[in-house]
Design a protein around this motif. Structure first.
Motif, PDB file in Angstrom:
ATOM      1  N   THR A 144      -1.182   1.900   0.837  1.00 22.96           N
ATOM      2  CA  THR A 144       0.219   1.471   0.863  1.00 22.96           C
ATOM      3  C   THR A 144       0.430   0.375   1.897  1.00 22.96           C
ATOM      4  O   THR A 144       1.094  -0.634   1.624  1.00 22.96           O
ATOM      5  CB  THR A 144       1.136   2.666   1.164  1.00 22.96           C
ATOM      6  OG1 THR A 144       0.940   3.664   0.157  1.00 22.96           O
ATOM      7  CG2 THR A 144       2.597   2.258   1.189  1.00 22.96           C
ATOM      8  N   MET A 145      -0.140   0.534   3.091  1.00 23.10           N
ATOM      9  CA  MET A 145       0.005  -0.489   4.131  1.00 23.10           C
ATOM     10  C   MET A 145      -0.688  -1.786   3.730  1.00 23.10           C
ATOM     11  O   MET A 145      -0.177  -2.878   4.000  1.00 23.10           O
ATOM     12  CB  MET A 145      -0.548   0.021   5.465  1.00 23.10           C
ATOM     13  CG  MET A 145       0.291   1.118   6.081  1.00 23.10           C
ATOM     14  SD  MET A 145       2.020   0.682   6.295  1.00 23.10           S
ATOM     15  CE  MET A 145       1.910  -0.672   7.420  1.00 23.10           C
ATOM     16  N   ALA A 146      -1.834  -1.690   3.063  1.00 22.97           N
ATOM     17  CA  ALA A 146      -2.543  -2.895   2.616  1.00 22.97           C
ATOM     18  C   ALA A 146      -1.711  -3.661   1.589  1.00 22.97           C
ATOM     19  O   ALA A 146      -1.599  -4.889   1.657  1.00 22.97           O
ATOM     20  CB  ALA A 146      -3.898  -2.525   2.033  1.00 22.97           C
ATOM     21  N   VAL A 147      -1.111  -2.963   0.642  1.00 21.91           N
ATOM     22  CA  VAL A 147      -0.281  -3.614  -0.378  1.00 21.91           C
ATOM     23  C   VAL A 147       0.957  -4.230   0.272  1.00 21.91           C
ATOM     24  O   VAL A 147       1.322  -5.370  -0.036  1.00 21.91           O
ATOM     25  CB  VAL A 147       0.112  -2.617  -1.484  1.00 21.91           C
ATOM     26  CG1 VAL A 147       1.162  -3.200  -2.404  1.00 21.91           C
ATOM     27  CG2 VAL A 147      -1.115  -2.202  -2.282  1.00 21.91           C
ATOM     28  N   MET A 148       1.596  -3.498   1.187  1.00 18.38           N
ATOM     29  CA  MET A 148       2.800  -4.022   1.835  1.00 18.38           C
ATOM     30  C   MET A 148       2.497  -5.273   2.653  1.00 18.38           C
ATOM     31  O   MET A 148       3.270  -6.234   2.619  1.00 18.38           O
ATOM     32  CB  MET A 148       3.416  -2.953   2.736  1.00 18.38           C
ATOM     33  CG  MET A 148       4.112  -1.846   1.984  1.00 18.38           C
ATOM     34  SD  MET A 148       4.766  -0.561   3.059  1.00 18.38           S
ATOM     35  CE  MET A 148       5.927  -1.482   4.047  1.00 18.38           C
ATOM     36  N   THR A 149       1.385  -5.276   3.367  1.00 14.13           N
ATOM     37  CA  THR A 149       1.086  -6.437   4.213  1.00 14.13           C
ATOM     38  C   THR A 149       0.610  -7.639   3.412  1.00 14.13           C
ATOM     39  O   THR A 149       0.690  -8.767   3.902  1.00 14.13           O
ATOM     40  CB  THR A 149       0.046  -6.093   5.288  1.00 14.13           C
ATOM     41  OG1 THR A 149      -1.117  -5.557   4.671  1.00 14.13           O
ATOM     42  CG2 THR A 149       0.598  -5.089   6.280  1.00 14.13           C
ATOM     43  N   THR A 150       0.116  -7.443   2.199  1.00 13.06           N
ATOM     44  CA  THR A 150      -0.282  -8.594   1.385  1.00 13.06           C
ATOM     45  C   THR A 150       0.877  -9.160   0.572  1.00 13.06           C
ATOM     46  O   THR A 150       0.874 -10.339   0.254  1.00 13.06           O
ATOM     47  CB  THR A 150      -1.431  -8.240   0.426  1.00 13.06           C
ATOM     48  OG1 THR A 150      -1.045  -7.141  -0.388  1.00 13.06           O
ATOM     49  CG2 THR A 150      -2.691  -7.896   1.196  1.00 13.06           C
ATOM     50  N   ARG A 151       1.869  -8.344   0.258  1.00 14.59           N
ATOM     51  CA  ARG A 151       2.979  -8.794  -0.577  1.00 14.59           C
ATOM     52  C   ARG A 151       4.260  -9.104   0.181  1.00 14.59           C
ATOM     53  O   ARG A 151       5.157  -9.736  -0.357  1.00 14.59           O
ATOM     54  CB  ARG A 151       3.285  -7.749  -1.644  1.00 14.59           C
ATOM     55  CG  ARG A 151       2.150  -7.570  -2.618  1.00 14.59           C
ATOM     56  CD  ARG A 151       2.504  -6.629  -3.715  1.00 14.59           C
ATOM     57  NE  ARG A 151       1.346  -6.433  -4.607  1.00 14.59           N
ATOM     58  CZ  ARG A 151       1.350  -5.638  -5.641  1.00 14.59           C
ATOM     59  NH1 ARG A 151       2.435  -4.940  -5.938  1.00 14.59           N
ATOM     60  NH2 ARG A 151       0.282  -5.517  -6.390  1.00 14.59           N
ATOM     61  N   LEU A 152       4.354  -8.666   1.435  1.00 17.70           N
ATOM     62  CA  LEU A 152       5.582  -8.835   2.203  1.00 17.70           C
ATOM     63  C   LEU A 152       5.286  -9.476   3.554  1.00 17.70           C
ATOM     64  O   LEU A 152       4.226  -9.275   4.130  1.00 17.70           O
ATOM     65  CB  LEU A 152       6.256  -7.474   2.441  1.00 17.70           C
ATOM     66  CG  LEU A 152       6.632  -6.663   1.215  1.00 17.70           C
ATOM     67  CD1 LEU A 152       7.076  -5.275   1.633  1.00 17.70           C
ATOM     68  CD2 LEU A 152       7.703  -7.353   0.411  1.00 17.70           C
ATOM     69  N   ASP A 153       6.255 -10.233   4.064  1.00 15.79           N
ATOM     70  CA  ASP A 153       6.218 -10.716   5.443  1.00 15.79           C
ATOM     71  C   ASP A 153       7.078  -9.764   6.256  1.00 15.79           C
ATOM     72  O   ASP A 153       8.277  -9.636   6.013  1.00 15.79           O
ATOM     73  CB  ASP A 153       6.797 -12.131   5.552  1.00 15.79           C
ATOM     74  CG  ASP A 153       5.839 -13.182   5.079  1.00 15.79           C
ATOM     75  OD1 ASP A 153       4.623 -12.990   5.243  1.00 15.79           O
ATOM     76  OD2 ASP A 153       6.300 -14.205   4.543  1.00 15.79           O
TER      77      ASP A 153
END
Length: 62
Positions: free
Chosen positions: A15-24
């Motif tokens: 979840t953290m990996a997806v959030m950090t790649t898709r969001l600033d």
């Protein structure tokens, strides 16, 4: 011990990996003071609310 602890850690990491790649995600503070460490690193609660800003990343031209 929880039998699903390894799966839970994997889900949190994903979840953290997806959030950090898709969001600033921009924290509005210099440091985050943490409270009690009875749960271990990664699940400690902050002492105060943390101001932040989240924006969707713009697609990069490939």
């Amino acid at each position: 011990m929880c039998p699903g602890r390894f799966m839970a850690r994997g889900i949190m990491s994903y979840t953290m990996a997806v959030m950090t790649t898709r969001l600033d995600i921009e924290l509005k503070v210099d440091s985050v003071p943490l409270g009690n460490d009875r749960f271990g690193v990664g699940v400690e609660l902050p002492l105060n609310k943390i101001p932040f800003r989240v924006r969707k990343r713009r697609p990069t031209a490939s």
